[in-house]
Design an enzyme around this catalytic site. Structure first.
Site, mmCIF file in Angstrom:
data_model
loop_
_atom_site.group_PDB
_atom_site.id
_atom_site.type_symbol
_atom_site.label_atom_id
_atom_site.label_comp_id
_atom_site.label_asym_id
_atom_site.label_seq_id
_atom_site.Cartn_x
_atom_site.Cartn_y
_atom_site.Cartn_z
ATOM 1 N N LYS A 57 0.833 -1.212 0.000
ATOM 2 C CA LYS A 57 0.000 0.000 0.000
ATOM 3 C C LYS A 57 0.866 1.260 0.000
ATOM 4 O O LYS A 57 0.569 2.229 -0.694
ATOM 5 C CB LYS A 57 -0.941 -0.001 1.211
ATOM 6 N N ARG A 132 -11.687 0.004 8.651
ATOM 7 C CA ARG A 132 -11.102 -1.308 8.919
ATOM 8 C C ARG A 132 -12.156 -2.345 9.307
ATOM 9 O O ARG A 132 -11.863 -3.533 9.344
ATOM 10 C CB ARG A 132 -10.057 -1.212 10.044
ATOM 11 N N ARG A 171 12.477 -8.357 6.443
ATOM 12 C CA ARG A 171 12.880 -6.961 6.627
ATOM 13 C C ARG A 171 13.784 -6.793 7.852
ATOM 14 O O ARG A 171 13.497 -7.301 8.929
ATOM 15 C CB ARG A 171 11.647 -6.078 6.838
ATOM 16 N N ARG A 214 11.836 -4.979 13.355
ATOM 17 C CA ARG A 214 10.744 -4.385 14.119
ATOM 18 C C ARG A 214 9.889 -5.500 14.721
ATOM 19 O O ARG A 214 9.788 -6.587 14.162
ATOM 20 C CB ARG A 214 9.868 -3.508 13.219
ATOM 21 N N ARG A 225 -1.410 -10.176 12.791
ATOM 22 C CA ARG A 225 -1.889 -9.075 11.937
ATOM 23 C C ARG A 225 -2.741 -9.608 10.783
ATOM 24 O O ARG A 225 -3.767 -9.032 10.431
ATOM 25 C CB ARG A 225 -0.698 -8.279 11.401
#
Length: 274
Positions: A57, A132, A171, A214, A225
């Protein structure tokens, strides 16, 4: 746009030449269609961008707003701006946040209402991160309906869960500089070919300092998530079913961008200033 409607009105009131049309009824139907089209062009392009974490996104939103010439609106940015500006709705949000509470959907929709009334949103806007849930969508729909408006388009970025896992859990970043790396697509020089990433072999190229992941980028966090996205956000695609344009985001960029441009093509003439 107003000129187009005037032309249609003129045609509608002009005596019809039977040699120009097959039937009076067909002509009236065509005029009605043109009137409806002209009316639709007076409405804003209200677009929602959906996609699971890691779908891209943040990469694709700038391309959308760049093509349309409309702003990208994220709830986080709008909340912070409303609080900083000290508007009435911003003060309500600030009071809630100072107590550690969650800002209600009513307050968020109120902040959106204020933001989309600004000049830069007169041709439309892209909502990123809201709604959401179905409850939020219904409140958004009701607010837009007050101005005889509705969501124009929902762009849904689709990527298989296993690909999302590889994208996100790969990541790593350098905390001090913000430089980012990925074990597959942007490897640090310290990571040997074929080696599994560890705190010892994931080092910043410039400083040699250890990289970090992270908390949201771990496999466990991603599973949570994705579960939340599938349970709460995915039903929104059914809610907006007639407005959804699905984009296969598990492709190279040069194959994703044309899909997005095809989805927004009907709104390009509407939003671009002449």
């Amino acid at each position: 746009m107003g000129g187009g409607a005037s032309i249609i009105d003129a045609v509608a009131s002009k005596p019809l030449d039977a040699s120009d049309v097959t039937s009076l009824e067909a002509a009236r139907e065509e005029i009605a269609r043109l009137r409806q089209h002209a009316a639709s062009l007076r409405k804003r392009a209200i677009i929602i961008l959906f996609g699971p974490p890691g779908a891209g996104k943040g990469t694709h939103a700038p391309a959308i707003v760049g093509a349309l010439g409309t702003p990208q609106l994220s709830t986080g940015d709008m909340l912070r701006a409303a609080v900083a500006e000290g508007s009435e709705i911003g003060k309500k949000a600030d009071a809630v946040m100072k107590t550690g509470g969650l800002v209600s959907d009513e307050i968020v929709v109120g902040i959106i209402r204020e933001r989309i009334a600004r000049e830069d949103c007169k041709m439309g806007f892209l909502l990123d991160g809201f709604p959401r849930t179905i409850a939020q969508a219904k409140q958004l729909d009701a607010m837009l309906a007050e101005g005889d408006e509705a969501v124009s388009l929902v762009i849904a970025l689709r990527v298989p869960d296993e690909i999302l896992e590889a994208r996100i859990t790969g990541r790593w970043c350098h905390a001090a500089s913000g430089r980012s790396y990925h074990v597959e697509t942007k490897r640090p020089k310290s990571l040997p070919e074929g080696a599994a990433p560890t705190a010892d072999n994931m080092l910043d190229d410039e400083t040699g300092e250890p990289l970090m992941q992270r908390k949201d980028d771990t496999k466990e966090a991603l599973a949570s998530r994705l579960r939340s996205y599938n349970e709460m956000t995915m039903p929104l695609l059914d809610h907006y079913a007639s407005k959804v344009s699905s984009v296969d985001a598990n492709k190279p960029m040069d194959q994703i961008t044309p899909q997005i441009y095809a989805a927004i093509a009907p709104f390009l003439l509407l939003t671009k200033k002449s």
